[in-house]
Design a protein around this motif. Structure first.
Motif, PDB file in Angstrom:
ATOM      1  N   LYS C   3       0.796  -1.081  -0.063  1.00  0.00           N
ATOM      2  CA  LYS C   3      -0.190   0.169   0.034  1.00  0.00           C
ATOM      3  C   LYS C   3       0.933   1.386  -0.041  1.00  0.00           C
ATOM      4  O   LYS C   3       0.260   2.389  -0.399  1.00  0.00           O
ATOM      5  N   THR C   4       1.940   0.984   0.578  1.00  0.00           N
ATOM      6  CA  THR C   4       2.708   2.250   0.555  1.00  0.00           C
ATOM      7  C   THR C   4       4.382   1.931   0.266  1.00  0.00           C
ATOM      8  O   THR C   4       4.875   1.093   0.703  1.00  0.00           O
ATOM      9  N   LEU C   5       4.649   2.809  -0.808  1.00  0.00           N
ATOM     10  CA  LEU C   5       6.041   2.496  -1.032  1.00  0.00           C
ATOM     11  C   LEU C   5       7.090   3.191  -0.190  1.00  0.00           C
ATOM     12  O   LEU C   5       6.901   4.349   0.146  1.00  0.00           O
ATOM     13  N   LYS C   6       8.149   2.604   0.183  1.00  0.00           N
ATOM     14  CA  LYS C   6       9.111   2.951   0.996  1.00  0.00           C
ATOM     15  C   LYS C   6      10.486   3.470   0.209  1.00  0.00           C
ATOM     16  O   LYS C   6      11.029   2.642  -0.492  1.00  0.00           O
ATOM     17  N   ILE C   7      10.511   4.781   0.379  1.00  0.00           N
ATOM     18  CA  ILE C   7      11.456   5.526  -0.724  1.00  0.00           C
ATOM     19  C   ILE C   7      12.952   5.792   0.014  1.00  0.00           C
ATOM     20  O   ILE C   7      12.658   6.513   1.314  1.00  0.00           O
ATOM     21  N   GLY C   8      14.003   5.567  -0.616  1.00  0.00           N
ATOM     22  CA  GLY C   8      15.000   6.370  -0.144  1.00  0.00           C
ATOM     23  C   GLY C   8      15.840   7.491  -1.059  1.00  0.00           C
ATOM     24  O   GLY C   8      15.639   7.187  -2.602  1.00  0.00           O
ATOM     25  N   ILE C   9      16.109   8.471  -0.671  1.00  0.00           N
ATOM     26  CA  ILE C   9      16.627   9.526  -1.656  1.00  0.00           C
ATOM     27  C   ILE C   9      18.339   9.790  -1.428  1.00  0.00           C
ATOM     28  O   ILE C   9      18.671   9.678  -0.242  1.00  0.00           O
ATOM     29  N   VAL C  10      18.915   9.700  -2.584  1.00  0.00           N
ATOM     30  CA  VAL C  10      20.105   9.954  -2.494  1.00  0.00           C
ATOM     31  C   VAL C  10      20.637  11.204  -3.318  1.00  0.00           C
ATOM     32  O   VAL C  10      20.034  11.431  -4.416  1.00  0.00           O
ATOM     33  N   GLY C  11      20.995  12.237  -2.644  1.00  0.00           N
ATOM     34  CA  GLY C  11      21.351  13.455  -3.053  1.00  0.00           C
ATOM     35  C   GLY C  11      20.284  14.476  -2.642  1.00  0.00           C
ATOM     36  O   GLY C  11      19.150  14.357  -3.045  1.00  0.00           O
ATOM     37  N   LEU C  12      20.650  15.376  -1.654  1.00  0.00           N
ATOM     38  CA  LEU C  12      19.670  16.411  -1.411  1.00  0.00           C
ATOM     39  C   LEU C  12      19.799  17.857  -1.618  1.00  0.00           C
ATOM     40  O   LEU C  12      19.669  18.656  -0.871  1.00  0.00           O
ATOM     41  N   GLY C  13      20.362  17.974  -2.949  1.00  0.00           N
ATOM     42  CA  GLY C  13      20.426  19.253  -3.547  1.00  0.00           C
ATOM     43  C   GLY C  13      19.069  19.755  -3.826  1.00  0.00           C
ATOM     44  O   GLY C  13      17.996  19.340  -3.256  1.00  0.00           O
ATOM     45  N   ARG C  14      19.131  20.709  -4.681  1.00  0.00           N
ATOM     46  CA  ARG C  14      17.707  21.529  -5.170  1.00  0.00           C
ATOM     47  C   ARG C  14      16.740  20.509  -5.437  1.00  0.00           C
ATOM     48  O   ARG C  14      15.620  20.696  -4.826  1.00  0.00           O
ATOM     49  N   ILE C  15      16.923  19.344  -6.322  1.00  0.00           N
ATOM     50  CA  ILE C  15      15.881  18.581  -6.942  1.00  0.00           C
ATOM     51  C   ILE C  15      15.585  17.683  -5.854  1.00  0.00           C
ATOM     52  O   ILE C  15      14.381  17.114  -5.863  1.00  0.00           O
ATOM     53  N   GLY C  16      16.742  17.017  -5.181  1.00  0.00           N
ATOM     54  CA  GLY C  16      16.402  16.052  -3.977  1.00  0.00           C
ATOM     55  C   GLY C  16      15.453  16.683  -2.957  1.00  0.00           C
ATOM     56  O   GLY C  16      14.672  16.097  -2.523  1.00  0.00           O
ATOM     57  N   ILE C  18      13.343  18.885  -3.479  1.00  0.00           N
ATOM     58  CA  ILE C  18      11.650  19.059  -3.992  1.00  0.00           C
ATOM     59  C   ILE C  18      11.203  17.647  -3.911  1.00  0.00           C
ATOM     60  O   ILE C  18      10.022  17.612  -3.377  1.00  0.00           O
ATOM     61  N   HIS C  19      11.739  16.788  -4.292  1.00  0.00           N
ATOM     62  CA  HIS C  19      11.037  15.349  -4.364  1.00  0.00           C
ATOM     63  C   HIS C  19      10.859  15.019  -2.857  1.00  0.00           C
ATOM     64  O   HIS C  19       9.932  14.314  -2.581  1.00  0.00           O
ATOM     65  N   LEU C  20      11.805  15.230  -1.801  1.00  0.00           N
ATOM     66  CA  LEU C  20      11.587  14.976  -0.280  1.00  0.00           C
ATOM     67  C   LEU C  20      10.447  15.495   0.157  1.00  0.00           C
ATOM     68  O   LEU C  20       9.178  15.161   0.770  1.00  0.00           O
TER      69      LEU C  20
END
Lengths: 342, 342, 342, 342
Positions: C3-16, C18-20
């Motif tokens: 039901k819920t997708l568990k996401i990892g983000i690498v890179g937290l610059g401008r676009i990272g 935004i996604h977060l």
């Protein structure tokens, strides 16, 4: 049916010159055979356009046996007497608006014309403008369904001279009368009630003459629809002429015409052309179209599309608006007609 | 100054859910710590957004010591009693419009709020929409010079349910009240006189309930300007929300917002997108902006920008409009205020 | 289906970021459970958004057993190695564009993803913008008939820092690659030939780095249509993003989005708002939409709509454009693919 | 300086009739004193416009001692011989475009005109259209700063008859030549290189004649700017004529002209007027303006604004475009000029 309509023009001011020039160059099946103006200088204008029979006496044109139809462009007070004289001499008549500021006078002209069995068309030129024609066609063609709300914005770029204001009949009679005619025309229904709120916001001298320069006028139509006209004597960005009709089936509106369609963008913003400056420029084509229709109607014997009745009704609405504004209450147009025809 | 405003929401219908969702995801320095609704189902919505303290008893939220500020989204009749209760418990208050249909009630709320020295902001969300904000800034910044004419077009895509019409207070109180507030806001001047012409053109059942569905309302402002609002309960092409201010220095207007900016041309004509469908979609950002402003004002102690006085005046104009429409004459807003406060 | 997708983000610059932020507040059925960046400061951003598992080691996120899918927002050179690592650990992958500037690298990533049977979606976010979506729907739906001519205008408000230009891969690879993807997408046909004319007109330093700042690129499509893209690194009036498709059945085009819809007229002209400033503002909604689509595709097992193949083709077109510009002749895309895959 | 220019017209086809009619009705200081056409029927048209001296022999007009200036509207192959004959008889010349498809012929005409010290103006009428004039003024006046990118969209509503295609010289020489002239004019810089991509997408019979019906042409200017023209022989929505100039200081563009400015909204969408149908309607005013300028220039002795050199350069660009399209590579205009003048 004759092939060419021989026209006499009386009054060679601004609008008389336009009609003369248009007939010479752009109107089919018509020629100007006589012209009159009290100014000798203006007669030169006619001569340069090939009119040989020119005179300082308007009556000589109105009674000239060679003339089939006359175009009356003299000041308003002469409209009715000249119309009657021309009718009595069997001429068809195109007369600039307003026919008169007085309803009894209008009725007198109407009677003379009917008696003589000639045609009388009034110069409500905006009816012949492409934008207004399109909106009228869409409304009459049912594209907006039952009309509910009419909106007309009509603002001049500059107020007239104060001297002109004194004799103009006021904002409603001089300026908004075009909008009142347009309202009746586009809605295809009579105006039954008027409420007008007027203000002096542009120039105090206009108020000194008992006139206003800014107004919002609410109209109620016989078909149940309602409408609003907003007028101003001074829009710094030019001549603002828009219309909108809203109904059960949709909405149609027009924008102002501009000299070109450019857009310009720099770091300060986007930029557009201003509207065409004033009525001679904005409505140039409508002056050609209205005379073409007049000539074609007279030659074919069909009824002209703008009658003395139209002048009567527009004038009655203007009187109602002025009275509403002064008495601060809505006025029924019928009351105006009844009172004046009593 | 606290860093985070703890908010309680009472009423989790359509607009309450929007505020809750916005605070959870898009509002800075605020969190919802309590929520109440009489429907258990709606409390689930709050729980899913992380609100643990939920209740079927609004009073428990309004009096909750943990709560700094409340957002009141319950039906209109409860607005004033809930406002008074919250004020007595020292809460700052954001209340959906209208505060009440009755001016005495509004004054009671105003008094309670002043006594408790808390802030009360009304949900006239359109003040926080980018288009209206831009026009207001241009007018207040002098770009149109002295304002002369205001025009607001405000048309819904569909009339409400007849059941809703019965208790709505009518077109002026329920729908045009947003436009009355906008008129005061953008013109920066009080409305002193109202003339309204109303009609039943959309649905006869609305007339059966003593209401109207189409109206043109003329406003006169204290600063001498005049304005007109046209309302309809049903525009088949969608939610039509436009404004125009004309003055001695120029004119500014806004167009409708659309889901995209495409144009399409084929042999039948050019084609455009329709306006965004209705207020939740059209004014989505304004709901975020107004709560951001409320939160920032409360946290900083600055005065909220929409006060009980604004609610009072919009309501008085609506009452004047309704009376004008029924009595068929212009009504001064002062008369309404005096009569009701007598 | 989870039901819920568990996401990892690498890179937290401008676009990272935004996604977060979007996943936290506006994306359905997804949560960020881990985030990595080499900068400790940026990890604070993640913590403030409720991500507890933060790290300066991207590999820990890419291999984290709790993570279902990763979003790769690190600099371009790491895109392929991180994609391969994530694929090897069974993660679905959303990777910012370009996948790589090198076609062999792209193919390596493609292979790893296929081998691991995971999904890889590229961040061509403009595909998810309302304007481009509308045009694509109209073209694919046949409203323009057979497409004949595509026109894309794509101009940035300001050139990037010279330091960035050095490593960017150049105008075609860094900026026009979005337009190349859009061309393929909206025309539903592959680009078979490219001719590009490039100039240094904005900033000589860009030329010093061997790059250009202004270009007109002609595209030939497999379906016989032709297209043109014009690019500039500096439009003083803001971010200019327009598209037009012309065909046997009609034409559709989009205008720029603006912060509001006002028009202003004074004696100097008409005035409009400038376009929304730059991509973060202009394409804000598209970033939400693309992640929503990614999440929905992964959860449902449907194929993601932007694949490694799309990245490959856009990159091949960019390489062809660069070569065409340098060699001053049209280049076939097949040649590029063959040469690089040989 | 004479006060009235006496004009002879040779060729009374579509465009000859327009010039005759315009001079009769709308051009200042000019009159048509002689006209020739091989068709007796067309001479009637001249007679009805008051031209008494009519002839089936063009040479009688070109050598008529009464004639000050000639307007050449005969088919292209006669343009140069008639120009030379008229020049030898001391007439000033207005010649429809193209002067010739052959550069040597153009040079022969140029030489004859210079030898006779008469003026020769070419009928690139679009230079005298309000939209293009505005853009040119803005560019030349520096409002777009240094021009970087020119975009011209030029699409006809329908392809010409196949018979016409055969002798037309092809899309570049017959249709795009107007756009090539506009490019030079508005950019105030010579075209130095051309790359054209052409396709047969509208009608296979056009391809059978060795011509194309759809093209994208990239231009490189001497001042460093680049440009693109897109042409189609068939736009189902009408005559599409737009221009855009982008530079360091801003961007300006024009939209199509429409018969009216209405917008219509119903439940299916918004609707706009289509562009004015074709060149006679769209460019009607430009035909008046260009002859006014020709007449005024000849009477005052000032240099006409469109010279044989302009015809030469537009033709050279067209030849380069055709060659580029066939050889699939960019072609320098200088090569064309050198090769043909060698």
């Amino acid at each position: 049916m004759k092939k060419t309509l021989k026209i006499g023009i009386v009054g060679l001011g601004r609008i008389g010159q336009i009609h003369l020039s248009n007939i010479t160059t752009r109107i089919k099946n018509a020629e100007v055979v006589a012209a009159a103006d009290i100014s000798e200088n203006l007669l030169d204008f006619a001569r340069r356009h090939g009119v040989e029979n020119v005179s300082t006496n308007p009556e000589s044109v109105l009674t000239n046996p060679e003339v089939d139809a006359v175009i009356i462009c003299t000041p308003t007070p002469s409209h009715v007497p000249y119309t009657i004289l021309a009718a009595q001499h069997g001429k068809h008549i195109f007369c600039e608006k307003p026919l008169d500021l007085n309803i009894e006078q209008i009725l007198a002209a109407k009677e003379a014309v009917e008696l003589a069995n000639v045609q009388l068309m009034l110069g409500f030129n905006r009816r012949f403008d492409a934008n207004f024609l399109k909106v009228k066609e869409m409304v009459h063609g049912g594209l907006v369904g039952d009309p509910h709300i009419l909106k007309i914005t009509s603002r001049d770029p500059n107020p007239p001279q104060i001297e002109y204001v004194k004799s103009s009949g006021g904002l409603f009679m001089d300026m908004a009368i075009h909008d009142f005619d347009m309202a009746r025309y586009v809605m295809n229904s009579e105006v039954v009630e008027v409420y007008a709120k007027g203000k002096v916001l542009v120039d105090a001298r206009i108020g000194d003459e008992g006139d206003i320069d800014t107004a919002i006028t609410t109209l109620t139509f016989a078909n149940g629809a309602i409408g609003v006209i907003d007028n101003s004597r001074k829009a710094v960005y030019g001549y603002d002429q828009r219309i909108e009709v809203f109904g059960s089936g949709g909405m149609t509106q027009t924008k102002n015409n501009t000299p070109d369609t450019h857009e310009y963008y720099n770091e300060k913003g986007g930029h557009l052309s201003l509207p065409l400056n004033f009525f001679l420029e904005r409505y140039a084509e409508s002056y050609v179209n209205e005379i073409n229709v007049f000539v074609a109607s007279v030659l074919s014997g069909e009824k002209v599309p703008v009658s003395a009745h139209d002048g009567l009704m527009a004038t009655a609405i203007a009187i109602a608006a002025k009275q509403s504004c002064q008495e601060e209450k809505p006025i029924r147009v019928e009351e105006i007609l009844n009172a004046l025809m009593a």
